[in-house]
Design an enzyme around this catalytic site. Sequence first.
Site, PDB file in Angstrom:
ATOM      1  N   CYS A 149       2.435  -1.919  15.376  1.00  0.00           N
ATOM      2  CA  CYS A 149       2.363  -1.675  13.931  1.00  0.00           C
ATOM      3  C   CYS A 149       1.712  -2.841  13.191  1.00  0.00           C
ATOM      4  O   CYS A 149       2.061  -4.008  13.422  1.00  0.00           O
ATOM      5  CB  CYS A 149       3.780  -1.443  13.395  1.00  0.00           C
ATOM      6  SG  CYS A 149       3.843  -1.144  11.631  1.00  0.00           S
ATOM      7  N   CYS A 152       7.691  -4.265  15.448  1.00  0.00           N
ATOM      8  CA  CYS A 152       7.179  -3.256  16.396  1.00  0.00           C
ATOM      9  C   CYS A 152       5.763  -3.656  16.838  1.00  0.00           C
ATOM     10  O   CYS A 152       4.918  -3.977  16.003  1.00  0.00           O
ATOM     11  CB  CYS A 152       7.160  -1.871  15.753  1.00  0.00           C
ATOM     12  SG  CYS A 152       8.810  -1.334  15.248  1.00  0.00           S
ATOM     13  N   CYS A 167       7.224  -6.780   6.905  1.00  0.00           N
ATOM     14  CA  CYS A 167       8.320  -6.187   7.662  1.00  0.00           C
ATOM     15  C   CYS A 167       8.784  -7.175   8.718  1.00  0.00           C
ATOM     16  O   CYS A 167       7.987  -7.926   9.258  1.00  0.00           O
ATOM     17  CB  CYS A 167       7.841  -4.895   8.331  1.00  0.00           C
ATOM     18  SG  CYS A 167       9.155  -3.996   9.175  1.00  0.00           S
ATOM     19  N   CYS A 202       3.418   8.611   0.485  1.00  0.00           N
ATOM     20  CA  CYS A 202       4.091   7.734   1.447  1.00  0.00           C
ATOM     21  C   CYS A 202       4.210   6.359   0.794  1.00  0.00           C
ATOM     22  O   CYS A 202       3.196   5.759   0.426  1.00  0.00           O
ATOM     23  CB  CYS A 202       3.258   7.665   2.725  1.00  0.00           C
ATOM     24  SG  CYS A 202       3.890   6.463   3.908  1.00  0.00           S
ATOM     25  N   CYS A 208      -0.482   2.353   9.450  1.00  0.00           N
ATOM     26  CA  CYS A 208       0.428   1.648   8.546  1.00  0.00           C
ATOM     27  C   CYS A 208       0.018   0.205   8.326  1.00  0.00           C
ATOM     28  O   CYS A 208      -0.116  -0.548   9.277  1.00  0.00           O
ATOM     29  CB  CYS A 208       1.829   1.664   9.123  1.00  0.00           C
ATOM     30  SG  CYS A 208       2.363   3.293   9.538  1.00  0.00           S
ATOM     31  N   GLU A 258       0.811  -1.216   0.000  1.00  0.00           N
ATOM     32  CA  GLU A 258       0.000   0.000   0.000  1.00  0.00           C
ATOM     33  C   GLU A 258       0.842   1.261   0.000  1.00  0.00           C
ATOM     34  O   GLU A 258       1.989   1.271   0.454  1.00  0.00           O
ATOM     35  CB  GLU A 258      -0.998  -0.009   1.150  1.00  0.00           C
ATOM     36  CG  GLU A 258      -0.412  -0.051   2.531  1.00  0.00           C
ATOM     37  CD  GLU A 258      -1.518  -0.088   3.600  1.00  0.00           C
ATOM     38  OE1 GLU A 258      -2.072  -1.178   3.827  1.00  0.00           O
ATOM     39  OE2 GLU A 258      -1.800   0.954   4.192  1.00  0.00           O
TER      40      GLU A 258
END
Length: 352
Positions: free
Chosen positions: A120, A117, A113, A106, A334, A93
């Site tokens: 997130c 975290c 990932c 962005c 995110c 995205e």
Amino acid sequence: MDKIDIKSLRLEELEDLLVELGDKPFRGKQIYEWLHVKLVSNFDDMTNISKQLRERLKEVCQITNLFQVNKLVSKDGDTSKFLFRLYDDRVLESVLMKYHHGNSVCISSQVGCKMGCTFCASTIGGFERNLAPSEMLDQIYQIQKISGERVSNVVVMGTGEPLDNFDNLVQFIGMLTDENGLNISQRNITVSTCGLADKIKALADKNLQITLAISLHAPNDPLRQQIMPMANRYSIESIMEACHYYYEKTGRRITFEYSLIEGVNDLQKFAHELSHLVKGLNCHINLIPINPIKERNYRQSRSENIQNFKNILEKNRINVTIRREMGTDIDAACGQLRKSYMDQSSDAKAMN
Ligand code: SAH
């Protein structure tokens, strides 16, 4: 992908390729313009290139294009989220934000990932793969084509850890700022990292004029380790040392991002500790009210706590702003659009 990813080649590399194919270097410049200014998606649209060369290029190269799968626009029209499909059916995205000073995109730097975290959404499905320079560029190109808007600012703050995809990131920045391409100013590019100290130094050595943003979120290691697993590998001390190095090399003011989670990192004592930590470094702190994800029970700090946190930093003469929330009505945190798409498609698979 066996063929050459032509949209990932810098101008000089493209010129070398044309020479290898027995043509003239200036053809490289023409093709670069087709790919990075006129934003064509296939070789047959390159009308000043001979049919023979186009056929040869098709044999050895392929043009990376992202396909729009979904688009959500906020009620005020200022934020649009795009879900794109890659050649291997993975999805990512990107977000377009319209400000009065210009349009900002962005982008994602990886599919998924591995940083982990806890607050997130991007990390929940794990890491899939790095994005090629062409796939980072094409997020911006497709958004320009779809929206008809010119993009002036790029933030690498979407899914992924950009410094974990270092070489492709540097290649991408070189191409995005090339005067023969979109020609975006280095100063209008921000790269956000969770703090890979060694890579921050390597980026400093590239001597770019981009803005470095550090996702700090805590002023001491024990607290940071609670919410960000990478804090076990990189201490705050090593990150601060890398930030000072970055500033000395580039003269660019550092941004620190601090997402406020109620009762976790928003206590007043942490604002004092944070002030002490960044003292003496030319920096700016961006306070972000956390965007809660359904997989965790983190809550956004109350606005009076956010304000108190800001006041303490200001009293210590630290530059600080509270980030304006945009597009919350379209699930702007995110990775949430990608996540909900993947949940739906796995539900669909389970039903089949
Ligand atoms: N890996 C990079 C870039 C991607 S995250 C990094 O860590 O900086 C971009 C920013 O959004 C980071 O500051 C990240 O900590 C923050 N972020 C992620 N999820 C969030 C959420 N749910 N609410 C608020 N900020 C979030």
